[in-house]
Design a protein around this motif. Structure first.
Motif, PDB file in Angstrom:
ATOM      1  N   ALA A 259       5.850 -14.651 -41.407  1.00  0.00           N
ATOM      2  CA  ALA A 259       6.478 -14.757 -40.086  1.00  0.00           C
ATOM      3  C   ALA A 259       7.014 -16.164 -39.867  1.00  0.00           C
TER       4      ALA A 259
ATOM      5  N   LEU B  32      10.812 -17.263 -38.965  1.00  0.00           N
ATOM      6  CA  LEU B  32      11.107 -18.007 -37.746  1.00  0.00           C
ATOM      7  C   LEU B  32      11.862 -19.298 -38.044  1.00  0.00           C
TER       8      LEU B  32
ATOM      9  N   ALA C  18       7.982 -14.731 -32.633  1.00  0.00           N
ATOM     10  CA  ALA C  18       7.886 -13.573 -33.513  1.00  0.00           C
ATOM     11  C   ALA C  18       7.809 -12.276 -32.718  1.00  0.00           C
TER      12      ALA C  18
ATOM     13  N   SER D 212       7.227  -8.076 -33.713  1.00  0.00           N
ATOM     14  CA  SER D 212       6.952  -7.107 -34.774  1.00  0.00           C
ATOM     15  C   SER D 212       8.018  -6.017 -34.770  1.00  0.00           C
TER      16      SER D 212
ATOM     17  N   ARG E 254       5.950  -8.582 -28.868  1.00  0.00           N
ATOM     18  CA  ARG E 254       6.147 -10.028 -28.946  1.00  0.00           C
ATOM     19  C   ARG E 254       4.820 -10.730 -29.200  1.00  0.00           C
TER      20      ARG E 254
ATOM     21  N   ALA F 221       2.872 -17.045 -32.339  1.00  0.00           N
ATOM     22  CA  ALA F 221       3.569 -17.256 -33.614  1.00  0.00           C
ATOM     23  C   ALA F 221       4.992 -17.606 -33.232  1.00  0.00           C
ATOM     24  N   GLY F 222       5.208 -18.876 -32.946  1.00  0.00           N
ATOM     25  CA  GLY F 222       6.521 -19.285 -32.483  1.00  0.00           C
ATOM     26  C   GLY F 222       6.739 -20.778 -32.599  1.00  0.00           C
TER      27      GLY F 222
ATOM     28  N   THR G 201      12.658 -10.732 -35.139  1.00  0.00           N
ATOM     29  CA  THR G 201      11.868  -9.706 -35.817  1.00  0.00           C
ATOM     30  C   THR G 201      11.405 -10.255 -37.164  1.00  0.00           C
ATOM     31  N   VAL G 202      10.099 -10.207 -37.392  1.00  0.00           N
ATOM     32  CA  VAL G 202       9.508 -10.800 -38.594  1.00  0.00           C
ATOM     33  C   VAL G 202       9.059  -9.689 -39.544  1.00  0.00           C
TER      34      VAL G 202
ATOM     35  N   SER H   3       3.247  -9.177 -40.712  1.00  0.00           N
ATOM     36  CA  SER H   3       3.022 -10.615 -40.736  1.00  0.00           C
ATOM     37  C   SER H   3       2.383 -11.163 -39.473  1.00  0.00           C
ATOM     38  N   THR H   4       2.420 -10.402 -38.373  1.00  0.00           N
ATOM     39  CA  THR H   4       1.729 -10.846 -37.158  1.00  0.00           C
ATOM     40  C   THR H   4       0.561  -9.925 -36.807  1.00  0.00           C
TER      41      THR H   4
END
Length: 200
Positions: A107, A111, A123, A125, A130, A134-135, A173-174, A178-179
């Motif tokens: 992710a 990003l 991030a 999914s 949301r 993870a940002g 979108t990752v 990954s999240t």
């Protein structure tokens, strides 16, 4: 692109019977160390949570005050430890990561590729969920948001979405999975996280 990283590792892990998420093992590494590795390239990394004795050299640590005050308070504590207030024009960002996503490196890579200015990227999914933990967020703007929340006494046990509400953040979108995070022992089993600490 200059960025620092704040890694959140201070939750109660109540649905894991108190077993610290940061110490769970995935593919031979603790989740905390996987998060630190995912932040590779950061100028400085701050881990916010209980004192850890095996942090890599140069990684800073602190605790939100009071302990267990939630992720918004932890973000504020991590920013404060960095001790270099950003100016509004600074092209600097902070990567905010929770420590309970074993595959988050994928992710972070996505990003970083999507980060081209603005207030940041968050991030999302594949199913549209949301993940604000993870940002990448512009440091100066995030510091201002923290100051405003503190003035409203809205940091302790406050919502991270509320903290970020005024930021113009792009949803990215990752890669699938990954999240995905570890909240329960069932989550741990599904993700292949070592559950040997399971009290049951």
């Amino acid at each position: 692109m200059y960025f620092d990283a704040v890694i959140l590792a201070g939750g109660r892990s109540s649905r894991l019977g108190g077993s610290p998420k940061a110490e769970l093992i995935y593919e031979g590494e603790t989740l905390l160390h996987r998060s630190i590795a995912a932040a590779r390239g950061a100028r400085r990394i701050v881990v916010v949570g209980p004192e850890a004795h095996d942090l890599p050299p140069g990684v800073l640590s602190c605790r939100e005050d009071p302990p267990f005050a939630g992720p918004a308070a932890a973000i504020a504590a991590g920013l404060a430890l960095l001790e270099s207030p950003a100016r509004p024009g600074d092209d600097a960002y902070v990567l905010v990561l929770a420590c309970d996503m074993p595959r988050v490196a994928d992710a972070v890579h996505a990003l970083l590729e999507a980060l081209h200015g603005g207030d940041g990227v968050m991030a999302v999914s594949g199913d549209g969920r949301r993940q604000p933990l993870a940002g990448f967020y512009r440091t100066a703007v995030l510091e201002r948001a923290v100051e405003e929340a503190a003035a409203r006494n809205a940091l302790n046990h406050g919502s991270v979405f509320a903290l970020l509400a005024r930021l113009d953040v792009q949803a990215v979108t990752v890669p699938a999975g990954s999240t995905d995070d570890v909240d329960t022992w069932d989550d741990a089993a599904a993700l292949g996280v070592d559950a040997s600490n399971h009290p049951g």
